[in-house]
Design a protein around this motif. Structure first.
Motif, PDB file in Angstrom:
ATOM      1  N   VAL A 148       0.833  -1.194   0.000  1.00 16.99           N
ATOM      2  CA  VAL A 148       0.000   0.000   0.000  1.00 16.99           C
ATOM      3  C   VAL A 148       0.871   1.249   0.000  1.00 16.99           C
ATOM      4  O   VAL A 148       1.877   1.322   0.702  1.00 16.99           O
ATOM      5  CB  VAL A 148      -0.992  -0.003   1.195  1.00 16.99           C
ATOM      6  CG1 VAL A 148      -0.277   0.001   2.531  1.00 16.99           C
ATOM      7  CG2 VAL A 148      -1.973   1.155   1.105  1.00 16.99           C
ATOM      8  N   ALA A 149       0.492   2.187  -0.841  1.00 17.23           N
ATOM      9  CA  ALA A 149       1.141   3.499  -0.889  1.00 17.23           C
ATOM     10  C   ALA A 149       0.167   4.502  -0.293  1.00 17.23           C
ATOM     11  O   ALA A 149      -0.972   4.625  -0.762  1.00 17.23           O
ATOM     12  CB  ALA A 149       1.492   3.881  -2.324  1.00 17.23           C
ATOM     13  N   LEU A 150       0.613   5.178   0.751  1.00 15.73           N
ATOM     14  CA  LEU A 150      -0.245   6.112   1.471  1.00 15.73           C
ATOM     15  C   LEU A 150       0.162   7.544   1.178  1.00 15.73           C
ATOM     16  O   LEU A 150       1.334   7.817   0.893  1.00 15.73           O
ATOM     17  CB  LEU A 150      -0.143   5.843   2.978  1.00 15.73           C
ATOM     18  CG  LEU A 150      -0.495   4.427   3.419  1.00 15.73           C
ATOM     19  CD1 LEU A 150      -0.173   4.229   4.892  1.00 15.73           C
ATOM     20  CD2 LEU A 150      -1.958   4.131   3.142  1.00 15.73           C
ATOM     21  N   PRO A 151      -0.783   8.472   1.302  1.00 16.38           N
ATOM     22  CA  PRO A 151      -0.423   9.882   1.107  1.00 16.38           C
ATOM     23  C   PRO A 151       0.415  10.399   2.274  1.00 16.38           C
ATOM     24  O   PRO A 151       0.361   9.861   3.386  1.00 16.38           O
ATOM     25  CB  PRO A 151      -1.792  10.586   1.059  1.00 16.38           C
ATOM     26  CG  PRO A 151      -2.735   9.677   1.757  1.00 16.38           C
ATOM     27  CD  PRO A 151      -2.195   8.283   1.590  1.00 16.38           C
ATOM     28  N   THR A 152       1.181  11.438   2.001  1.00 19.59           N
ATOM     29  CA  THR A 152       1.954  12.091   3.064  1.00 19.59           C
ATOM     30  C   THR A 152       1.011  12.891   3.948  1.00 19.59           C
ATOM     31  O   THR A 152      -0.148  13.126   3.582  1.00 19.59           O
ATOM     32  CB  THR A 152       3.005  13.051   2.482  1.00 19.59           C
ATOM     33  OG1 THR A 152       2.315  14.120   1.814  1.00 19.59           O
ATOM     34  CG2 THR A 152       3.949  12.337   1.517  1.00 19.59           C
ATOM     35  N   ARG A 153       1.502  13.339   5.079  1.00 21.32           N
ATOM     36  CA  ARG A 153       0.690  14.178   5.967  1.00 21.32           C
ATOM     37  C   ARG A 153       0.212  15.428   5.243  1.00 21.32           C
ATOM     38  O   ARG A 153      -0.949  15.811   5.353  1.00 21.32           O
ATOM     39  CB  ARG A 153       1.498  14.535   7.216  1.00 21.32           C
ATOM     40  CG  ARG A 153       0.740  15.416   8.190  1.00 21.32           C
ATOM     41  CD  ARG A 153       1.467  15.509   9.536  1.00 21.32           C
ATOM     42  NE  ARG A 153       0.967  16.531  10.390  1.00 21.32           N
ATOM     43  CZ  ARG A 153      -0.235  16.588  10.952  1.00 21.32           C
ATOM     44  NH1 ARG A 153      -1.114  15.658  10.696  1.00 21.32           N
ATOM     45  NH2 ARG A 153      -0.584  17.577  11.759  1.00 21.32           N
TER      46      ARG A 153
END
Length: 170
Positions: A148-153
């Protein structure tokens, strides 16, 4: 005081070499430790029958936070259980964070004749979170592995701001 992140997760495998190849060649993990499990006290602590033996291999990703331990035991269950699937209780999936680019690269080098792809790379939007990329494959024993690739803060905050004001530029 609280418990820290996972130190390691141990997975029983049917073929240590095949599983090691999957986690190293497909996911890019590195070997950190290999050892036999032969101590009778350790065998007893794990609830295994007397005389059982194991071969253990530790692997680690690039962040070096947490490890994956693969263990092939000398004893076999009467009828090998099939891999767990939701909603059965227990671990049915391991999730590893990476980038969208790495997910696409892994998918491009997978041989579908040898590796089951349960979900090819898919981009979706999570409510109040933003866009993610996910792919799910099965390891040699059928355990589901999620990448999974998650968005940055900053991307999450921009997404939330845009949800409040759809005309705002992220």
């Amino acid at each position: 005081m609280s418990v820290s992140e996972i130190h390691h997760a141990a997975i029983t495998v049917s073929d240590l070499d095949a599983s090691a190849a999957f986690y190293q060649q497909v996911l890019g993990f590195k070997r950190t430790l290999e050892m036999p499990i032969i101590d009778p006290e350790t065998i007893q602590t794990m609830g295994l029958p007397e005389g059982a033996r194991g071969q253990s291999l530790y692997l680690q990703g690039p962040t070096r936070i947490g490890q994956l331990e693969l263990i092939q035991w000398s004893v076999r269950p009467e009828a090998p259980p099939t891999p767990l699937r939701a909603p059965a209780p227990g671990v049915f999936l391991l999730s590893f964070e990476t980038t969208s680019e790495e997910i696409d690269a892994i998918y491009a080098r997978i041989d579908p004749a040898k590796i089951t792809v349960a979900c090819p790379p898919r981009r979706s939007v999570l409510e109040n979170y933003g866009e993610i990329t996910v792919m799910i494959v099965e390891d040699p024993d059928g355990l589901m592995i999620e990448l999974v690739a998650l968005p940055t803060r900053d991307q999450i905050m921009a997404f939330r701001a845009a949800q409040k004001d759809p005309t705002a530029q992220p």
